[in-house]
Design a protein around this motif. Structure first.
Motif, PDB file in Angstrom:
ATOM      1  N   MET A  45       0.848  -1.177   0.000  1.00  0.00           N
ATOM      2  CA  MET A  45       0.000   0.000   0.000  1.00  0.00           C
ATOM      3  C   MET A  45       0.890   1.236   0.000  1.00  0.00           C
ATOM      4  N   VAL A  46       0.510   2.247  -0.782  1.00  0.00           N
ATOM      5  CA  VAL A  46       1.279   3.482  -0.860  1.00  0.00           C
ATOM      6  C   VAL A  46       0.332   4.671  -0.745  1.00  0.00           C
ATOM      7  N   TRP A  47       0.901   5.795  -0.392  1.00  0.00           N
ATOM      8  CA  TRP A  47       0.176   7.060  -0.360  1.00  0.00           C
ATOM      9  C   TRP A  47       0.784   7.923  -1.460  1.00  0.00           C
ATOM     10  N   ALA A  48       0.057   8.165  -2.519  1.00  0.00           N
ATOM     11  CA  ALA A  48       0.540   8.971  -3.642  1.00  0.00           C
ATOM     12  C   ALA A  48       0.023  10.398  -3.498  1.00  0.00           C
ATOM     13  N   SER A  49       0.941  11.358  -3.482  1.00  0.00           N
ATOM     14  CA  SER A  49       0.569  12.760  -3.323  1.00  0.00           C
ATOM     15  C   SER A  49       0.490  13.416  -4.699  1.00  0.00           C
ATOM     16  N   PRO A  50      -0.697  13.804  -5.165  1.00  0.00           N
ATOM     17  CA  PRO A  50      -0.845  14.344  -6.516  1.00  0.00           C
ATOM     18  C   PRO A  50      -0.658  15.858  -6.609  1.00  0.00           C
ATOM     19  N   THR A  51      -0.201  16.494  -5.543  1.00  0.00           N
ATOM     20  CA  THR A  51      -0.073  17.950  -5.535  1.00  0.00           C
ATOM     21  C   THR A  51       1.346  18.371  -5.892  1.00  0.00           C
ATOM     22  N   ASP A  52       1.522  19.678  -6.176  1.00  0.00           N
ATOM     23  CA  ASP A  52       2.857  20.206  -6.457  1.00  0.00           C
ATOM     24  C   ASP A  52       3.750  20.124  -5.227  1.00  0.00           C
ATOM     25  N   TYR A  53       3.129  20.206  -4.051  1.00  0.00           N
ATOM     26  CA  TYR A  53       3.901  20.141  -2.805  1.00  0.00           C
ATOM     27  C   TYR A  53       4.019  18.693  -2.355  1.00  0.00           C
ATOM     28  N   CYS A  54       5.236  18.259  -2.067  1.00  0.00           N
ATOM     29  CA  CYS A  54       5.464  16.888  -1.608  1.00  0.00           C
ATOM     30  C   CYS A  54       5.710  16.899  -0.108  1.00  0.00           C
ATOM     31  N   PRO A  55       4.836  16.267   0.677  1.00  0.00           N
ATOM     32  CA  PRO A  55       5.002  16.303   2.124  1.00  0.00           C
ATOM     33  C   PRO A  55       6.184  15.505   2.638  1.00  0.00           C
ATOM     34  N   GLY A  56       6.644  14.540   1.868  1.00  0.00           N
ATOM     35  CA  GLY A  56       7.762  13.727   2.331  1.00  0.00           C
ATOM     36  C   GLY A  56       7.304  12.663   3.314  1.00  0.00           C
ATOM     37  N   ASN A  57       8.226  11.853   3.774  1.00  0.00           N
ATOM     38  CA  ASN A  57       7.906  10.789   4.734  1.00  0.00           C
ATOM     39  C   ASN A  57       8.493  11.164   6.097  1.00  0.00           C
ATOM     40  N   ASN A  58       7.693  11.758   6.941  1.00  0.00           N
ATOM     41  CA  ASN A  58       8.162  12.144   8.264  1.00  0.00           C
ATOM     42  C   ASN A  58       7.050  11.960   9.282  1.00  0.00           C
ATOM     43  N   ALA A  59       7.387  12.181  10.530  1.00  0.00           N
ATOM     44  CA  ALA A  59       6.466  11.849  11.619  1.00  0.00           C
ATOM     45  C   ALA A  59       5.217  12.717  11.637  1.00  0.00           C
ATOM     46  N   THR A  60       5.295  13.921  11.075  1.00  0.00           N
ATOM     47  CA  THR A  60       4.157  14.835  11.146  1.00  0.00           C
ATOM     48  C   THR A  60       3.170  14.631  10.015  1.00  0.00           C
ATOM     49  N   VAL A  61       3.565  13.930   8.970  1.00  0.00           N
ATOM     50  CA  VAL A  61       2.697  13.747   7.815  1.00  0.00           C
ATOM     51  C   VAL A  61       1.490  12.902   8.190  1.00  0.00           C
ATOM     52  N   GLY A  62       0.319  13.329   7.742  1.00  0.00           N
ATOM     53  CA  GLY A  62      -0.881  12.539   7.935  1.00  0.00           C
ATOM     54  C   GLY A  62      -1.623  12.803   9.221  1.00  0.00           C
ATOM     55  N   GLN A  63      -1.090  13.693  10.069  1.00  0.00           N
ATOM     56  CA  GLN A  63      -1.775  13.962  11.323  1.00  0.00           C
ATOM     57  C   GLN A  63      -3.142  14.601  11.087  1.00  0.00           C
ATOM     58  N   HIS A  64      -3.288  15.328   9.960  1.00  0.00           N
ATOM     59  CA  HIS A  64      -4.563  15.964   9.648  1.00  0.00           C
ATOM     60  C   HIS A  64      -5.539  14.980   9.005  1.00  0.00           C
ATOM     61  N   ASP A  65      -5.067  13.778   8.709  1.00  0.00           N
ATOM     62  CA  ASP A  65      -5.867  12.810   7.973  1.00  0.00           C
ATOM     63  C   ASP A  65      -5.958  11.516   8.784  1.00  0.00           C
ATOM     64  N   PHE A  66      -7.156  11.187   9.258  1.00  0.00           N
ATOM     65  CA  PHE A  66      -7.313  10.034  10.147  1.00  0.00           C
ATOM     66  C   PHE A  66      -6.853   8.750   9.475  1.00  0.00           C
ATOM     67  N   TYR A  67      -7.274   8.534   8.220  1.00  0.00           N
ATOM     68  CA  TYR A  67      -6.960   7.279   7.535  1.00  0.00           C
ATOM     69  C   TYR A  67      -5.461   7.147   7.325  1.00  0.00           C
ATOM     70  N   ALA A  68      -4.848   8.240   6.824  1.00  0.00           N
ATOM     71  CA  ALA A  68      -3.415   8.185   6.538  1.00  0.00           C
ATOM     72  C   ALA A  68      -2.607   8.026   7.826  1.00  0.00           C
ATOM     73  N   SER A  69      -3.042   8.700   8.903  1.00  0.00           N
ATOM     74  CA  SER A  69      -2.310   8.582  10.156  1.00  0.00           C
ATOM     75  C   SER A  69      -2.490   7.191  10.764  1.00  0.00           C
ATOM     76  N   HIS A  70      -3.622   6.553  10.471  1.00  0.00           N
ATOM     77  CA  HIS A  70      -3.867   5.204  10.972  1.00  0.00           C
ATOM     78  C   HIS A  70      -2.870   4.216  10.374  1.00  0.00           C
ATOM     79  N   PHE A  71      -2.483   4.471   9.100  1.00  0.00           N
ATOM     80  CA  PHE A  71      -1.468   3.659   8.430  1.00  0.00           C
ATOM     81  C   PHE A  71      -0.188   4.490   8.332  1.00  0.00           C
ATOM     82  N   GLY A  72       0.385   4.795   9.481  1.00  0.00           N
ATOM     83  CA  GLY A  72       1.506   5.738   9.525  1.00  0.00           C
ATOM     84  C   GLY A  72       2.767   5.271   8.828  1.00  0.00           C
ATOM     85  N   ASN A  73       2.873   3.966   8.555  1.00  0.00           N
ATOM     86  CA  ASN A  73       4.088   3.451   7.921  1.00  0.00           C
ATOM     87  C   ASN A  73       3.952   3.327   6.404  1.00  0.00           C
TER      88      ASN A  73
END
Length: 307
Positions: A45-73
């Motif tokens: 499973m992957v999280w594909a970011s379709p925006t111009d801004y790339c959030p990167g893979n770090n501890a703060t990513v996905g905190q605003h998104d319940f589903y993404a934060s649930h699969f934090g890895n």
């Protein structure tokens, strides 16, 4: 968007925002599904970011998104990233995917031979894009008839001294620039890419990120790509394969004229760079290479035992 890849299919499980551009979402699903159908053993499973801004893979990513934060890895895949964002993992460039791997752009190869191209200046035509306004916007700064002094004041600038013919599309930004009080060299969109191909030196400036199709078309143009250095620097998946002074020429805001003069004095150098650039584009920036790259990327991620 979160995508599950298994049983020879790529399926979107979750979309963080409904405002994402549909053609970008479809482009990501298209190449992920193509790779999944070629290798039915892929299971991740992957999280594909379709925006111009790339959030990167770090501890703060996905905190605003319940589903993404649930699969934090779940690894985050982007199509461009700032170089300091070393955790970000790059997919093939998204504009190439939704443009049928630049099938149309490949017809833009110059019909002008190197020897008959104009070499008096570096050329740029484009819109006013970027994260900043006023003279903080690099395109406005480079195409302006004014320059900024280190003390913050502005003074008239004659761009011919810089060896640069730089114009912005007025239909996109003229009203904004008038409102801001900046005077820029401008043109309209009837100034087509084909008009630039009669010139030996083509300047590329980042907007909100790496200039996707402009870089590809410049590499394929039988001209020399002058790539303006920016901070922060944005990269696409194949940029690590490009060698400075072999496939392109790096320039800064204050040395374009010097670089153009150097290339004018050593015309063979420019011709060799343009040939190497064309060979690189035809060999590396293709449908098959991007699919192989994506398969290698997904296989590697799966071997790391991500979800």
């Amino acid at each position: 968007m979160v995508v599950r890849i298994m049983h020879g299919r790529a399926r979107m499980l979750h979309l963080s925002r409904a405002t994402y551009k549909k053609f970008r979402l479809e482009a990501y699903l298209r190449i992920l599904d193509l790779v999944a159908r070629r290798d039915k053993k892929l299971n991740l499973m992957v999280w594909a970011s379709p925006t111009d801004y790339c959030p990167g893979n770090n501890a703060t990513v996905g905190q605003h998104d319940f589903y993404a934060s649930h699969f934090g890895n779940v690894p985050i895949l982007c199509f461009q990233r700032y170089d300091e964002n070393y955790r970000a993992v790059l997919l093939p460039e998204i504009q190439m995917i939704y443009s049928d791997f630049y099938s149309k752009e490949r017809t833009f190869r110059s019909q002008f031979s190197w020897d008959i191209k104009s070499s008096d200046k570096a050329w740029f035509r484009g819109g006013m894009t970027g994260p900043f306004s006023g003279f903080r916007n690099q395109r406005v700064r480079m195409c302006s008839k004014w320059a900024t002094h280190p003390n913050g004041s502005v003074f008239p600038l004659e761009h011919w001294r810089l060896g640069l013919d730089c114009k912005l599309f007025t239909d996109e930004n003229d009203s904004k620039l008038l409102r801001l009080g900046y005077e820029v060299n401008s043109t309209n969109k009837t100034s087509l890419w084909a008009d630039l191909l009669s010139n030996k030196y083509l300047l590329s400036m980042d907007g909100y990120g790496a200039t996707c199709s402009r870089v590809f078309k410049s590499l394929l143009s039988n001209s020399v790509l002058l790539k303006l250095e920016t901070k922060p620097k944005s990269s696409l998946y194949y940029f690590s394969g490009l060698e400075a002074w072999q496939h392109f020429v790096p320039v800064q805001e204050n040395n374009i004229g010097q670089i153009v003069t150097h290339l004018q004095r050593d015309d063979r150098l420019g011709r060799d760079i343009s040939r190497a650039a064309t060979q690189f584009a035809l060999r590396e920036i293709t449908r098959e290479k991007s699919v192989k790259y994506t398969h290698l990327l997904l296989s590697t991620l799966m071997s790391l035992k991500v979800p």
